[in-house]
Design a protein around this motif. Structure first.
Motif, PDB file in Angstrom:
ATOM      1  N   ALA A   1      48.112  54.182  31.482  1.00  0.00           N
ATOM      2  CA  ALA A   1      47.871  52.784  31.843  1.00  0.00           C
ATOM      3  C   ALA A   1      46.659  52.224  31.107  1.00  0.00           C
ATOM      4  CB  ALA A   1      47.681  52.657  33.352  1.00  0.00           C
ATOM      5  N   ASP A   2      45.616  53.027  31.046  1.00  0.00           N
ATOM      6  CA  ASP A   2      44.410  52.635  30.318  1.00  0.00           C
ATOM      7  C   ASP A   2      44.719  52.339  28.861  1.00  0.00           C
ATOM      8  OD1 ASP A   2      42.133  52.224  31.712  1.00  0.00           O
ATOM      9  OD2 ASP A   2      41.431  54.302  31.638  1.00  0.00           O
ATOM     10  N   ALA A   3      45.424  53.272  28.231  1.00  0.00           N
ATOM     11  CA  ALA A   3      45.736  53.118  26.817  1.00  0.00           C
ATOM     12  C   ALA A   3      46.586  51.869  26.588  1.00  0.00           C
ATOM     13  CB  ALA A   3      46.470  54.348  26.298  1.00  0.00           C
ATOM     14  N   PHE A   4      47.532  51.660  27.487  1.00  0.00           N
ATOM     15  CA  PHE A   4      48.396  50.494  27.329  1.00  0.00           C
ATOM     16  C   PHE A   4      47.586  49.208  27.434  1.00  0.00           C
ATOM     17  CE2 PHE A   4      51.094  47.134  29.094  1.00  0.00           C
ATOM     18  CZ  PHE A   4      52.104  47.109  28.159  1.00  0.00           C
ATOM     19  N   LEU A   5      46.787  49.091  28.481  1.00  0.00           N
ATOM     20  CA  LEU A   5      46.074  47.828  28.703  1.00  0.00           C
ATOM     21  C   LEU A   5      44.927  47.606  27.722  1.00  0.00           C
ATOM     22  CD1 LEU A   5      45.974  47.702  32.610  1.00  0.00           C
ATOM     23  CD2 LEU A   5      47.489  46.478  31.058  1.00  0.00           C
TER      24      LEU A   5
ATOM     25  N   GLY B   1      56.830  48.410  34.035  1.00  0.00           N
ATOM     26  CA  GLY B   1      57.065  46.996  34.339  1.00  0.00           C
ATOM     27  C   GLY B   1      55.882  46.341  35.028  1.00  0.00           C
ATOM     28  N   SER B   2      55.198  47.088  35.865  1.00  0.00           N
ATOM     29  CA  SER B   2      54.005  46.539  36.507  1.00  0.00           C
ATOM     30  C   SER B   2      52.928  46.222  35.482  1.00  0.00           C
ATOM     31  CB  SER B   2      53.446  47.541  37.523  1.00  0.00           C
ATOM     32  OG  SER B   2      54.364  47.757  38.568  1.00  0.00           O
ATOM     33  N   LEU B   3      52.817  47.089  34.504  1.00  0.00           N
ATOM     34  CA  LEU B   3      51.809  46.860  33.457  1.00  0.00           C
ATOM     35  C   LEU B   3      52.177  45.660  32.601  1.00  0.00           C
ATOM     36  CD1 LEU B   3      51.200  50.565  32.340  1.00  0.00           C
ATOM     37  CD2 LEU B   3      49.751  49.163  33.819  1.00  0.00           C
ATOM     38  N   VAL B   4      53.435  45.589  32.197  1.00  0.00           N
ATOM     39  CA  VAL B   4      53.867  44.491  31.342  1.00  0.00           C
ATOM     40  C   VAL B   4      53.776  43.158  32.086  1.00  0.00           C
ATOM     41  CG1 VAL B   4      55.801  43.508  30.075  1.00  0.00           C
ATOM     42  CG2 VAL B   4      55.360  45.966  29.960  1.00  0.00           C
ATOM     43  N   SER B   5      54.223  43.143  33.326  1.00  0.00           N
ATOM     44  CA  SER B   5      54.171  41.880  34.069  1.00  0.00           C
ATOM     45  C   SER B   5      52.726  41.474  34.322  1.00  0.00           C
ATOM     46  CB  SER B   5      54.939  41.999  35.380  1.00  0.00           C
ATOM     47  OG  SER B   5      54.311  42.926  36.232  1.00  0.00           O
ATOM     48  N   TYR B   6      51.853  42.454  34.412  1.00  0.00           N
ATOM     49  CA  TYR B   6      50.422  42.140  34.547  1.00  0.00           C
ATOM     50  C   TYR B   6      49.927  41.406  33.307  1.00  0.00           C
ATOM     51  CZ  TYR B   6      45.372  42.908  34.805  1.00  0.00           C
ATOM     52  OH  TYR B   6      44.008  42.739  34.818  1.00  0.00           O
ATOM     53  N   VAL B   7      50.317  41.897  32.155  1.00  0.00           N
ATOM     54  CA  VAL B   7      49.912  41.254  30.902  1.00  0.00           C
ATOM     55  C   VAL B   7      50.476  39.833  30.820  1.00  0.00           C
ATOM     56  CG1 VAL B   7      50.134  41.323  28.389  1.00  0.00           C
ATOM     57  CG2 VAL B   7      49.679  43.424  29.664  1.00  0.00           C
TER      58      VAL B   7
ATOM     59  N   THR C   1      43.961  33.049  38.560  1.00  0.00           N
ATOM     60  CA  THR C   1      44.071  33.981  39.660  1.00  0.00           C
ATOM     61  C   THR C   1      43.849  35.403  39.172  1.00  0.00           C
ATOM     62  OG1 THR C   1      45.657  34.975  41.174  1.00  0.00           O
ATOM     63  CG2 THR C   1      46.578  33.721  39.361  1.00  0.00           C
ATOM     64  N   PRO C   2      42.595  35.704  38.867  1.00  0.00           N
ATOM     65  CA  PRO C   2      42.273  36.973  38.221  1.00  0.00           C
ATOM     66  C   PRO C   2      42.537  38.190  39.113  1.00  0.00           C
ATOM     67  CG  PRO C   2      40.283  35.813  38.871  1.00  0.00           C
ATOM     68  CD  PRO C   2      41.421  34.898  39.156  1.00  0.00           C
ATOM     69  N   LEU C   3      42.887  39.267  38.457  1.00  0.00           N
ATOM     70  CA  LEU C   3      43.103  40.552  39.130  1.00  0.00           C
ATOM     71  C   LEU C   3      42.692  41.613  38.107  1.00  0.00           C
ATOM     72  CD1 LEU C   3      44.475  41.953  41.679  1.00  0.00           C
ATOM     73  CD2 LEU C   3      46.505  42.122  40.253  1.00  0.00           C
ATOM     74  N   SER C   4      41.705  42.397  38.454  1.00  0.00           N
ATOM     75  CA  SER C   4      41.150  43.306  37.443  1.00  0.00           C
ATOM     76  C   SER C   4      42.102  44.447  37.122  1.00  0.00           C
ATOM     77  CB  SER C   4      39.822  43.874  37.927  1.00  0.00           C
ATOM     78  OG  SER C   4      40.050  44.905  38.869  1.00  0.00           O
ATOM     79  N   ARG C   5      41.947  44.968  35.922  1.00  0.00           N
ATOM     80  CA  ARG C   5      42.770  46.095  35.489  1.00  0.00           C
ATOM     81  C   ARG C   5      42.563  47.303  36.389  1.00  0.00           C
ATOM     82  NH1 ARG C   5      42.207  45.767  28.877  1.00  0.00           N
ATOM     83  NH2 ARG C   5      42.978  43.623  28.766  1.00  0.00           N
ATOM     84  N   ASP C   6      41.323  47.508  36.782  1.00  0.00           N
ATOM     85  CA  ASP C   6      41.036  48.671  37.617  1.00  0.00           C
ATOM     86  C   ASP C   6      41.772  48.611  38.949  1.00  0.00           C
ATOM     87  OD1 ASP C   6      39.472  49.817  35.740  1.00  0.00           O
ATOM     88  OD2 ASP C   6      37.565  49.107  36.567  1.00  0.00           O
TER      89      ASP C   6
END
Lengths: 210, 210
Positions: free
Chosen positions: B104-108, B173-179, B191-196
């Motif tokens: 997840a880290d590497a992706f984001l 999908g959670s990661l992609v939709s986050y992006v 509406t910020p939401l941190s990566r952590d």
DNA sequence: GTCTATAATCAGATAGAC
DNA sequence: GTCTATCTGATTATAGAC
């Protein structure tokens, strides 16, 4: 449902402009929806909109400043309406196992249709040219949806979520990314994954196993 | 700037076409990447591409059939390259808690940059006009990513997933939709939401709590 | 292969009659 | 307010010289 302005009084000409119903305006918006959703922003010509709406081009320009104005009016309207239908309900209620399945089912089978997919694609496509539209979508649809789900999680501490808002994103984000992968990227054809499998696994992950 | 063809050898006409390296072609592709990613398909004019690449317009037409041909060549190339970088690695290895966080880290933080976001937006925007491109993306990027993660889950039955492939979609999908929510819809601002927070909750859900 | 110049088309926006 | 007809600019693609 009865029309709200069935007994409209004769409107004084001083306020005519802002309140003029003008069926033409409706016709323009209806036609424009079809064309823009089908052909995208650049692929839509004002001539095509005029033809589809059954009015002349100049009539469009008498109701909207320009192509951008028509487009933003249109997208704002659709965003608001979708929001009312999808998220206008009261707070979510019910046992998690049941409620979460209902929510996912309703999203995938009722909310997601051809028009929703086209709207989502268009919003993403034009998010750079029309950032205010994207922000409107973010504040109304995305944030409201996340908030609705987050509130529900707050009322169900037995689910054991340390960060209900983040889990709400994961839940809804999984559904949205599923739609993007299956519909927009044609995963339906190239790498299918059934709705049931997605929903079952989501429930497995979210609801503590007995 | 010295002209590049000062010492051009007489190329044998029989094999010249297919194998001609022609730095110009590279220059065109490089310039086209910038312009298309920035302005979108419709917003890109062949004049702009020519100017950015430092060649004349006719030179572009001698290397590519038309605007569509240039665009598809470009997008295919970027898709393949991104795929090699992102998913070309061997199978995933490591303890779930560590590996999933790493992924997840590497992706984001590594995969997702300005260019990735622009490419994703453009792919979605043009998925209807260029369905074959979207399917290529689906088969290479989406399916490969899902497969990579799914294989990993198969080798870790202790995670207790009944449907590893579906869980793989949920995770990625959670990661992609986050992006998409944060970058494309400007959730960063509205509406910020941190990566952590996202990553922590993902791990909470996927890795069985002690 | 590469360039300059040009053809042909199309789309956004406006003018003027009713 | 609404329509028909028109202007103006931009864009894709090509022709022809070197």
């Amino acid at each position: 449902m009865p029309k709200t302005r069935s007994s409209k009084p004769a409107s004084p000409s001083t306020v005519a402009e802002a309140d003029n119903p003008s069926q033409k305006r409706e016709a323009i918006l209806e036609g424009a929806i079809q064309v823009f959703l089908n052909a995208g922003y650049a692929g839509t010509s004002m001539d095509k909109v005029a033809a589809t709406a059954g009015v002349s081009k100049q009539t469009i320009y008498s109701h909207f400043q320009d192509k951008e104005g028509l487009f933003t009016a249109l997208m704002e309207r659709m965003t608001i309406r979708r929001f009312q239908i999808a998220l206008g309900s009261d707070s979510l209620q019910g046992e998690p196992k049941v409620l979460l399945r209902q929510f996912a089912d309703a999203f995938l089978n009722k909310i997601v249709d051809q028009q929703y997919v086209a709207l989502l694609r268009l919003m993403i496509a034009e998010s750079e040219r029309f950032p205010e539209l994207a922000k409107l979508y973010s504040r109304t649809v995305i944030q409201k949806g996340r908030q609705l789900m987050s509130d529900y999680f707050h009322h169900h501490p037995e689910l054991g979520f340390r960060d209900p808002e983040a889990v709400a994103h994961i839940f809804i984000g999984s559904l949205v990314s599923y739609v993007i992968a299956q519909e927009i990227f044609y995963g339906k054809e190239t790498t299918p994954l059934s709705r049931d499998r997605l929903i079952e696994s989501l429930l497995d992950l979210l609801v503590i196993k007995p």
